[in-house]
Scaffold this active site. Structure first.
Site, mmCIF file in Angstrom:
data_model
loop_
_atom_site.group_PDB
_atom_site.id
_atom_site.type_symbol
_atom_site.label_atom_id
_atom_site.label_comp_id
_atom_site.label_asym_id
_atom_site.label_seq_id
_atom_site.Cartn_x
_atom_site.Cartn_y
_atom_site.Cartn_z
ATOM 1 N N SER A 191 0.858 -1.177 0.000
ATOM 2 C CA SER A 191 0.000 0.000 0.000
ATOM 3 C C SER A 191 0.897 1.230 0.000
ATOM 4 O O SER A 191 1.800 1.347 0.832
ATOM 5 C CB SER A 191 -0.889 0.013 1.236
ATOM 6 O OG SER A 191 -1.499 1.282 1.390
ATOM 7 N N HIS A 224 -1.287 -1.565 -4.286
ATOM 8 C CA HIS A 224 -2.585 -1.326 -3.649
ATOM 9 C C HIS A 224 -2.751 0.177 -3.492
ATOM 10 O O HIS A 224 -1.976 0.831 -2.789
ATOM 11 C CB HIS A 224 -2.612 -2.028 -2.290
ATOM 12 C CG HIS A 224 -3.933 -1.942 -1.595
ATOM 13 N ND1 HIS A 224 -4.968 -2.815 -1.853
ATOM 14 C CD2 HIS A 224 -4.384 -1.096 -0.627
ATOM 15 C CE1 HIS A 224 -6.003 -2.522 -1.084
ATOM 16 N NE2 HIS A 224 -5.673 -1.482 -0.326
ATOM 17 N N ASP A 265 -4.967 3.232 -2.248
ATOM 18 C CA ASP A 265 -6.041 3.596 -1.328
ATOM 19 C C ASP A 265 -6.693 4.901 -1.764
ATOM 20 O O ASP A 265 -6.057 5.959 -1.750
ATOM 21 C CB ASP A 265 -5.498 3.748 0.094
ATOM 22 C CG ASP A 265 -5.058 2.412 0.676
ATOM 23 O OD1 ASP A 265 -5.922 1.537 0.839
ATOM 24 O OD2 ASP A 265 -3.856 2.245 0.952
ATOM 25 N N HIS A 321 -8.431 0.429 -4.046
ATOM 26 C CA HIS A 321 -9.286 0.181 -2.882
ATOM 27 C C HIS A 321 -10.143 1.419 -2.677
ATOM 28 O O HIS A 321 -9.700 2.424 -2.121
ATOM 29 C CB HIS A 321 -8.408 -0.104 -1.663
ATOM 30 C CG HIS A 321 -9.178 -0.399 -0.420
ATOM 31 N ND1 HIS A 321 -8.566 -0.521 0.811
ATOM 32 C CD2 HIS A 321 -10.497 -0.610 -0.194
ATOM 33 C CE1 HIS A 321 -9.477 -0.785 1.727
ATOM 34 N NE2 HIS A 321 -10.667 -0.834 1.139
ATOM 35 N N MET A 348 -12.489 3.440 -0.977
ATOM 36 C CA MET A 348 -13.148 3.770 0.285
ATOM 37 C C MET A 348 -13.940 5.048 0.073
ATOM 38 O O MET A 348 -13.593 6.124 0.565
ATOM 39 C CB MET A 348 -12.111 3.894 1.398
ATOM 40 C CG MET A 348 -11.521 2.553 1.801
ATOM 41 S SD MET A 348 -10.074 2.681 2.887
ATOM 42 C CE MET A 348 -8.766 2.847 1.651
#
Length: 245
Positions: A15, A40, A42, A74, A76
């Site tokens: 990440s 990854h 975020d 990812h 969110m």
């Protein structure tokens, strides 16, 4: 790696949330040169989670500098359907949204739109969400993301009790290929993830701050592969169900 493998194996995805964002491409290359399998990314909107991070313009620039790497976004965000086209256009390979961010009636539509945008589909769940809510969608997605911290901030303590969710998934859905873990994974907690049966490992601070990222990534991957072998989880895709777009 620019696509998910069709066999069950350990995959390590740093990440970059805690990396130096002013040198994001260089930091990403450093981790990939150290052996990382994917990145990854975020993406936080300040609504679904209280933090605010990068969006599709940054990812698009990153893709220009790193053309052949698997980008796992990812998401969110409070409206995951809003960013599907933008993320696909930015070069994202996997679009992982949270089941808590939308209504159950909307989930199938989001899955369909992600596939139509030629991305893999991931669904994530927060620590307080019952893993059984995923049952209706497992055959339509590529990756399940189990959060081992509350999403929104890096550097939180790993929640070991989340491993029960991974064990439940491996037991009840043997056809399920990719289970991802995100949150507080380091050289110590990776052992819990491996023993539970996870195969996609997101690690942030532990790899970003490591002085020997190549050795740490290889160690993590070996632990995962050895555990999968010991559990006789020699699963391969026999159809295109999980890798279809």
């Amino acid at each position: 790696m620019n696509s998910l493998p069709k066999q069950l194996k350990g995959l390590i995805g740093p990440s970059i949330l805690n990396a130096d964002l002013s040198t994001l491409a260089e930091e990403s290359r450093r981790l990939l040169n150290a052996g990382a399998d994917y990145l990854h990314l975020d993406v936080m909107d300040g609504h679904f989670v209280p933090n605010l991070t990068i969006g599709h313009p940054v990812i698009k620039c990153l893709r220009k500098n790193i053309p052949n790497v698997y980008f796992d976004a990812h998401m969110m965000v409070s409206k995951p359907e809003q960013w599907i086209e933008e993320m696909a256009g930015a070069g994202v390979n996997q679009y992982t949204f949270h089941i808590e961010s939308t209504t159950s009636d909307n989930i199938y539509d989001i899955i369909r739109k992600i596939k139509e945008a030629d991305m893999k589909v991931g669904i994530g769940i927060k620590p307080k969400t019952d893993v059984k809510v995923l049952s209706d969608f497992i055959n339509d997605i590529d990756v399940i993301l189990i959060m081992t911290v509350e999403p929104g901030f890096g550097g939180q303590k790993f929640m070991n009790d989340m491993m029960d969710k991974i064990r439940w998934l491996r037991k009840n859905y043997p056809q399920l290929l990719h289970i991802e873990v995100d949150g507080g994974v380091n050289l110590k907690t990776i052992e819990d993830c491996a023993q539970a049966g996870a195969n996609m490992i997101v690690s942030g601070s532990a790899l970003i701050e490591s002085k020997q990222a190549n050795k740490d990534i290889e160690h993590m991957r070996q632990l995962i592969d050895e555990s999968l072998k010991n559990k006789n989880l020699n699963i391969q895709l026999t159809n295109d169900q999980h890798c279809s777009h």
